[in-house]
Write a protein that holds these residues in place. Sequence first.
Motif, mmCIF file in Angstrom:
data_model
loop_
_atom_site.group_PDB
_atom_site.id
_atom_site.type_symbol
_atom_site.label_atom_id
_atom_site.label_comp_id
_atom_site.label_asym_id
_atom_site.label_seq_id
_atom_site.Cartn_x
_atom_site.Cartn_y
_atom_site.Cartn_z
ATOM 1 N N LYS A 220 0.815 -1.211 0.000
ATOM 2 C CA LYS A 220 0.000 0.000 0.000
ATOM 3 C C LYS A 220 0.851 1.264 0.000
ATOM 4 N N GLN A 221 2.053 1.171 0.551
ATOM 5 C CA GLN A 221 2.950 2.322 0.604
ATOM 6 C C GLN A 221 3.938 2.340 -0.568
ATOM 7 N N ASN A 222 3.734 1.418 -1.524
ATOM 8 C CA ASN A 222 4.658 1.299 -2.656
ATOM 9 C C ASN A 222 6.090 1.152 -2.151
ATOM 10 N N ALA A 223 6.270 0.282 -1.166
ATOM 11 C CA ALA A 223 7.572 0.146 -0.503
ATOM 12 C C ALA A 223 8.002 -1.317 -0.405
ATOM 13 N N LEU A 224 7.806 -2.050 -1.463
ATOM 14 C CA LEU A 224 8.203 -3.461 -1.434
ATOM 15 C C LEU A 224 9.715 -3.625 -1.311
ATOM 16 N N HIS A 225 10.469 -2.628 -1.729
ATOM 17 C CA HIS A 225 11.923 -2.704 -1.560
ATOM 18 C C HIS A 225 12.286 -2.692 -0.075
ATOM 19 N N VAL A 226 11.495 -1.978 0.723
ATOM 20 C CA VAL A 226 11.721 -1.966 2.170
ATOM 21 C C VAL A 226 11.316 -3.315 2.762
ATOM 22 N N TYR A 227 10.221 -3.857 2.259
ATOM 23 C CA TYR A 227 9.784 -5.186 2.710
ATOM 24 C C TYR A 227 10.879 -6.223 2.477
ATOM 25 N N GLN A 228 11.464 -6.206 1.292
ATOM 26 C CA GLN A 228 12.513 -7.177 0.976
ATOM 27 C C GLN A 228 13.718 -6.999 1.887
ATOM 28 N N LYS A 229 14.020 -5.756 2.254
ATOM 29 C CA LYS A 229 15.173 -5.482 3.117
ATOM 30 C C LYS A 229 14.977 -6.072 4.511
ATOM 31 N N PHE A 230 13.750 -5.983 5.028
ATOM 32 C CA PHE A 230 13.512 -6.396 6.414
ATOM 33 C C PHE A 230 12.803 -7.744 6.540
ATOM 34 N N LYS A 231 12.468 -8.373 5.446
ATOM 35 C CA LYS A 231 11.780 -9.655 5.497
ATOM 36 C C LYS A 231 12.587 -10.664 6.314
ATOM 37 N N GLY A 232 11.901 -11.315 7.247
ATOM 38 C CA GLY A 232 12.542 -12.310 8.100
ATOM 39 C C GLY A 232 13.272 -11.741 9.295
ATOM 40 N N LYS A 233 13.265 -10.416 9.427
ATOM 41 C CA LYS A 233 13.968 -9.772 10.531
ATOM 42 C C LYS A 233 12.967 -9.271 11.583
ATOM 43 N N PRO A 234 13.369 -9.256 12.848
ATOM 44 C CA PRO A 234 12.465 -8.751 13.890
ATOM 45 C C PRO A 234 12.262 -7.247 13.748
ATOM 46 N N MET A 235 11.002 -6.816 13.901
ATOM 47 C CA MET A 235 10.687 -5.396 13.754
ATOM 48 C C MET A 235 10.211 -4.775 15.062
ATOM 49 N N ILE A 236 9.636 -5.583 15.931
ATOM 50 C CA ILE A 236 9.128 -5.059 17.198
ATOM 51 C C ILE A 236 9.357 -6.100 18.286
ATOM 52 N N TYR A 237 9.516 -5.618 19.507
ATOM 53 C CA TYR A 237 9.663 -6.547 20.623
ATOM 54 C C TYR A 237 8.806 -6.048 21.790
ATOM 55 N N GLY A 238 8.569 -6.960 22.697
ATOM 56 C CA GLY A 238 7.856 -6.593 23.918
ATOM 57 C C GLY A 238 8.366 -7.420 25.081
ATOM 58 N N ILE A 239 8.311 -6.836 26.255
ATOM 59 C CA ILE A 239 8.740 -7.517 27.487
ATOM 60 C C ILE A 239 7.741 -7.202 28.591
ATOM 61 N N HIS A 240 7.334 -8.233 29.307
ATOM 62 C CA HIS A 240 6.522 -8.078 30.512
ATOM 63 C C HIS A 240 7.401 -8.491 31.686
ATOM 64 N N LEU A 241 7.631 -7.550 32.599
ATOM 65 C CA LEU A 241 8.474 -7.799 33.769
ATOM 66 C C LEU A 241 7.668 -7.630 35.036
ATOM 67 N N LYS A 242 8.070 -8.359 36.058
ATOM 68 C CA LYS A 242 7.412 -8.241 37.365
ATOM 69 C C LYS A 242 8.450 -8.052 38.441
ATOM 70 N N ARG A 243 8.158 -7.130 39.328
ATOM 71 C CA ARG A 243 9.050 -6.885 40.463
ATOM 72 C C ARG A 243 8.813 -7.952 41.530
ATOM 73 N N MET A 244 9.879 -8.548 42.000
ATOM 74 C CA MET A 244 9.757 -9.640 42.973
ATOM 75 C C MET A 244 9.584 -9.090 44.384
#
Length: 244
Positions: A220-244
């Motif tokens: 939709k963004q006409n950015a398939l070249h960017v898709y190919q660059k990052f395909k298979g790579k992590p783009m976002i992460y998340g962590i849930h932590l708890k204080r003991m």
Amino acid sequence: MLETIKNFIRQRAAPTEKDSVEAYNLWAENYDDQPDNLMFHLDSQVFAGFLNGLSLRGKTVADIGCGTGRHWPKLYQMEVGELTGYDVSEGMLHRLHIKFPDAQLIKINSDDFLADVPDATYDTIISTLTIAHIENLEAALQEWCRVLKPGGDIIITDFHPKALASGGRRTFRHDNKVIGIVNHVHSITGLKFLFMNRGFKVVNEKELVIDESVKHYYEKQNALHVYQKFKGKPMIYGIHLKRM
């Protein structure tokens, strides 16, 4: 022909980078009007997964880097007791105030913005798509830990540092220009180390990679070249932590 080449160079040039305050003040007006924003889509997946099984009913919650409150409808559905939003952008907080007129909102004006908050104030701290905007991360997290209650939870999501280190950018369009936002690359290992040294454990962590399921966002963004660059790579992460 020369003009065509000049236009091509302008289109391929790196976006103008602005700091978080200036950038998000510019972006605030249409920040919520982005149905095709891939990062919002991925962030919502990770954040919703962490909320499953977490009770926030009656809890005191701080949203650091709250922006326009994208996740606030869900948090209110979970019957939070008190929700406070912190952000560096007055424009973003204004948009949030329009949506939630009674919200408790605090503008971040300095690194010690939590200095007036008593120890052990919050049951839960959430911070989505924000960590890489913080330059002095260790000092910031020390304050987060101070204002969190024993047994409290912290939920973090953000651009994956590997994506940022590989040239990934937070960008938006303003007045027909592409604006980039300054980021600081913090390793996930280092982030967890800072928390674990302060008595936290990792409850859950998640990474989402670029794959065929999100290819249509790039199309939709006409950015398939960017898709190919990052395909298979992590783009976002998340962590849930708890204080003991």
